[in-house]
Every structure is written in C-alpha cells, then in structure tokens.
Design a protein around this motif. Structure first.
Motif, PDB file in Angstrom:
ATOM      1  N   LYS A 245     -75.464  26.123 -51.290  1.00 33.46           N
ATOM      2  CA  LYS A 245     -75.644  25.230 -50.143  1.00 33.46           C
ATOM      3  C   LYS A 245     -75.042  23.855 -50.419  1.00 33.46           C
ATOM      4  O   LYS A 245     -74.542  23.189 -49.504  1.00 33.46           O
ATOM      5  CB  LYS A 245     -77.131  25.129 -49.807  1.00 33.46           C
ATOM      6  N   MET A 246     -75.078  23.418 -51.690  1.00 39.64           N
ATOM      7  CA  MET A 246     -74.438  22.162 -52.051  1.00 39.64           C
ATOM      8  C   MET A 246     -72.931  22.253 -51.835  1.00 39.64           C
ATOM      9  O   MET A 246     -72.299  21.316 -51.333  1.00 39.64           O
ATOM     10  CB  MET A 246     -74.739  21.813 -53.504  1.00 39.64           C
ATOM     11  N   ARG A 247     -72.345  23.406 -52.206  1.00 41.61           N
ATOM     12  CA  ARG A 247     -70.907  23.611 -51.977  1.00 41.61           C
ATOM     13  C   ARG A 247     -70.613  23.585 -50.475  1.00 41.61           C
ATOM     14  O   ARG A 247     -69.581  23.042 -50.049  1.00 41.61           O
ATOM     15  CB  ARG A 247     -70.456  24.938 -52.575  1.00 41.61           C
ATOM     16  N   CYS A 248     -71.487  24.173 -49.686  1.00 40.25           N
ATOM     17  CA  CYS A 248     -71.301  24.144 -48.241  1.00 40.25           C
ATOM     18  C   CYS A 248     -71.273  22.703 -47.738  1.00 40.25           C
ATOM     19  O   CYS A 248     -70.405  22.324 -46.944  1.00 40.25           O
ATOM     20  CB  CYS A 248     -72.426  24.917 -47.545  1.00 40.25           C
TER      21      CYS A 248
ATOM     22  N   ALA B 155     -73.011  29.198 -62.221  1.00 42.04           N
ATOM     23  CA  ALA B 155     -72.421  28.328 -61.195  1.00 42.04           C
ATOM     24  C   ALA B 155     -70.981  28.729 -60.884  1.00 42.04           C
ATOM     25  O   ALA B 155     -70.521  28.585 -59.747  1.00 42.04           O
ATOM     26  CB  ALA B 155     -72.482  26.878 -61.647  1.00 42.04           C
ATOM     27  N   ARG B 156     -70.256  29.235 -61.871  1.00 44.67           N
ATOM     28  CA  ARG B 156     -68.883  29.697 -61.617  1.00 44.67           C
ATOM     29  C   ARG B 156     -68.906  30.911 -60.696  1.00 44.67           C
ATOM     30  O   ARG B 156     -68.039  31.089 -59.842  1.00 44.67           O
ATOM     31  CB  ARG B 156     -68.190  30.049 -62.930  1.00 44.67           C
ATOM     32  N   GLY B 157     -69.908  31.773 -60.894  1.00 43.63           N
ATOM     33  CA  GLY B 157     -70.045  32.939 -60.024  1.00 43.63           C
ATOM     34  C   GLY B 157     -70.349  32.533 -58.593  1.00 43.63           C
ATOM     35  O   GLY B 157     -69.879  33.172 -57.645  1.00 43.63           O
TER      36      GLY B 157
ATOM     37  N   PHE C 281     -68.734  32.033 -52.957  1.00 42.11           N
ATOM     38  CA  PHE C 281     -68.438  31.096 -51.867  1.00 42.11           C
ATOM     39  C   PHE C 281     -67.014  31.310 -51.351  1.00 42.11           C
ATOM     40  O   PHE C 281     -66.781  31.387 -50.131  1.00 42.11           O
ATOM     41  CB  PHE C 281     -68.619  29.674 -52.376  1.00 42.11           C
ATOM     42  N   GLU C 282     -66.057  31.446 -52.263  1.00 46.15           N
ATOM     43  CA  GLU C 282     -64.662  31.616 -51.852  1.00 46.15           C
ATOM     44  C   GLU C 282     -64.436  32.964 -51.179  1.00 46.15           C
ATOM     45  O   GLU C 282     -63.636  33.070 -50.241  1.00 46.15           O
ATOM     46  CB  GLU C 282     -63.750  31.456 -53.073  1.00 46.15           C
ATOM     47  N   ARG C 283     -65.145  33.996 -51.624  1.00 51.40           N
ATOM     48  CA  ARG C 283     -65.026  35.310 -50.971  1.00 51.40           C
ATOM     49  C   ARG C 283     -65.549  35.260 -49.546  1.00 51.40           C
ATOM     50  O   ARG C 283     -64.972  35.863 -48.635  1.00 51.40           O
ATOM     51  CB  ARG C 283     -65.792  36.358 -51.793  1.00 51.40           C
ATOM     52  N   ILE C 284     -66.629  34.524 -49.337  1.00 55.41           N
ATOM     53  CA  ILE C 284     -67.180  34.388 -47.981  1.00 55.41           C
ATOM     54  C   ILE C 284     -66.229  33.584 -47.101  1.00 55.41           C
ATOM     55  O   ILE C 284     -66.050  33.892 -45.911  1.00 55.41           O
ATOM     56  CB  ILE C 284     -68.579  33.734 -48.049  1.00 55.41           C
TER      57      ILE C 284
END
Length: 365
Positions: A273-276, A308-310, A315-318
């Motif tokens: 969610k932070m990445r979002c 966190a790398r996973g 995130f990138e796949r989504i």
C-alpha cells in the motif's frame, strides 16, 4: 554588437545558468550511494566568429588550487543531518521493531560514550562494526545506509556514505590483486560504512582461494582506520554465524549482531500500500484481501520471495495486468489510471474473476 553576436551572447548566458543549476543539483545528491561526490558535466560554449572574445573557461579544481585558490566546495563532504530527522525516518520504516530498538540503543550508547570523553572520564574502546543477518529484502542495506548517516550526524564518521560490495567487488583472480582491489573499496568507504553483502562468500572452498586475502586486508583496515570506518557484514543467519566464528580476527572485531526478521503478511500488505501511495495508485477495497492472499501465497519461502523485494515484483505484475485491462478500453480517465482493481490482482495471480468471488465469499463466511 550584430545580431549573431547578440544571439551567441544569449546562448552563453543560458549555458552558464544550466551549468550552475546542474552543479547545484549534483552536489545535493550527496555521496550516499557512490562515496565520491559527482562532478557536473562540462558545458562547452559555442565558438564565436570574428574578433569577439569568448569568456574564460572555469578552472579545474586542481588548477584553482595551484593558482592559490580554494578547492571546490563539491569536494567537501555533505553536512551532517539532524539526528532527530534521522530517528523519525527510522520510526517511519514498516516492521523491523527489534532492529529499530537496537539502533536506538546504539545511538544512546554513542551519546553517553561521547559525554564521558567530554567530561574526562575513562571509556572503553567503542567498536561499531556489525553483522546483519536475515533473508533477502528485509531492509539490511536500507538500515546500513541510515546508520552511516546517523554516525555522521553523531560525529563518529566524517562523511557518512555507504559503499556496498560483495565478493566480486573485493576478490581478484591473481595473487596480489585481491589486496589492491580490497584496498580501493576500503579507501572509497573511508569516512563512512563498508557494507559487505553475502560476506560468507569470502570463505572459499579451496586452499588457493583469494577470499582470505580480502578478509585479511579488511581486518587490517578495520584496525588502521577504526576512528573513521565502520564495516557491516551481511547475509543469511546460519552462514553468517559460521563465517564470523571461522576466524578469530573476525570474531574479535564483529561483536554487534542485528537480526532482521521476515515481514509478516500484514507488514507486506502495508509495504504494498505504501508503494501504491508513492506511485499515485489507489487499491480498490475489494482487492485488498486478494493482495494479502497473493503476498501470503508468494511468500511461502521468504528467501526466494525476497520479502520487500517480492512485494515490488508482485506490485509490478499487477501493474502489467492493469495496463492490459486499460489498453482494451476505448476511453481511459485519470481515475482509471490510478485504480488497481480486484480483476488486476486476480489476473496477476492467474485466477479467473469467478474464482476471486468464491474466495471473497469464503472470507466473508
């Protein structure tokens, strides 16, 4: 002044402004990643025709010093940051409760050590070399970089940069070259932290391996530069334990151990969610539980998933699945570009929408 000369003069003024801005921005970047300050690229002025004289080119730092001038400001280390700001940054990291407490303990220890020195009281030698152990993606490099900045703020380190290396950055293939290669890495790290990732790889399996030469060179540097160098060795738990206890020199110099726990499913979701938030994406409410399940499913083996790398990979796949969905729409709004839906998550997992409804129904039950 004719039109051509006036045009050239305007171009020269613009180039000078660009060069000044570039140098300023590069200096602000600091030395956190690469050690030595970056130098601004040289901007060459166009040649003028006729007898008009071009402005004198700026002197290089060496030339300025030879002429009696002061060295360039960019050669100076960045100023220390406020300790309070660094502690707030530490508190803002997701998870890492035990590591955060150890860092706070270390800050308090250094402060009291400095106060005793200031008051003329005897102090024991303060060794700050550390071992970070844990799975990949648990924040070891991030905390090492923050510690370098904290030690700089406390006056322990003169620069506060982090230099990250592994076996390939220290060990060469011929006799005598490894010591030179390792010394270069140490010199780059002076005033900051030398972070050795997967340090146990320096213990070679054969008698002719040059890893021991790198270890010996590092141990000597730790002794010679103990007032302005911190070495952090990092890697998996068991392997790091065997590595440190395989050598009396390592065992005597590394006496602080920080263990980095794997992130819990809730912490992984918080990182997602932070990445979002950072990327201006909004996670649809119906998708949140699906993301949590997706992360839990992918994180069955934390070492291969990478914590966190996973999360970054998921995130990138989504995002790829969101892009595929939006590419088929005739009209795409700003809100569409920001929203990540349950369909995007299910597509990234290779699940059908009907299956996702069944999963959510099971959760509600």
């Amino acid at each position: 002044m004719d039109k051509k000369d006036k045009k050239d003069e305007i171009i020269l003024q613009q180039l000078e402004v660009i060069q000044t801005l570039t140098e300023h921005n590069l200096r602000r970047m600091g030395t956190d990643f690469w050690g030595a300050p970056l130098k601004a690229p040289e901007v060459k002025a166009p040649e003028k025709s006729g007898t008009s004289q071009a402005p004198e080119e700026p002197k290089a730092p060496e030339a300025a010093q030879a002429a009696g001038g002061a060295p360039e400001a960019e050669n100076a280390p960045p100023p220390p940051e406020k300790l309070e700001d660094l502690q707030k940054e530490l508190d803002g990291y997701i998870g890492l409760a035990a590591v955060k407490q150890e860092v706070r303990n270390l800050i308090d220890l250094v402060k009291i050590h400095q106060l005793r020195e200031k008051n003329g009281l005897p102090v024991t030698e303060l060794s700050l070399h550390m071992v970070f152990s844990g799975s990949p993606g648990t924040g070891k490099t991030t905390i090492a970089r923050l510690l370098a900045r904290i030690f700089h703020a406390l006056g322990i380190l003169s620069k506060g940069q982090l230099v990250e290396v592994d076996r390939s950055g220290l060990v060469a293939g011929y006799v005598g070259q490894t010591a030179l290669k390792t010394r270069k890495a140490v010199e780059k790290a002076l005033g900051g932290v030398l972070f050795i990732d997967e340090a146990y790889a320096l213990n070679g399996s054969s008698g002719n391996d040059f890893g021991q030469e790198a270890i010996d060179t590092i141990l000597k540097a730790m002794e010679d530069h103990r007032d302005d160098l911190v070495v952090i060795a990092a890697g998996y738990d068991d392997l790091m334990d065997r590595f440190i206890h395989s050598n009396p020199g390592l065992e005597s110099r590394f006496n602080r151990f920080l263990h980095f726990e794997d992130y819990s499913p809730e912490e992984l979701l918080a990182i997602f969610k932070m990445r979002c938030g950072k990327g201006c994406y909004e996670l649809e409410e119906a998708a949140e539980g699906l993301v949590r399940d997706f992360l839990r499913e992918e994180n069955r083996d934390p070492e291969s998933f990478g914590n966190a790398r996973g999360v970054r990979n998921v995130f990138e796949r989504i995002l790829v699945c969101q892009a595929n969905r939006l590419a088929g729409q005739e009209n795409v709004t700003r809100e569409d570009l920001m929203k990540l839906t349950a369909a995007d998550v299910l597509a990234a997992r290779g699940r059908a929408p009907q299956e996702g409804k069944a999963l959510r129904a099971g959760e509600d039950a």
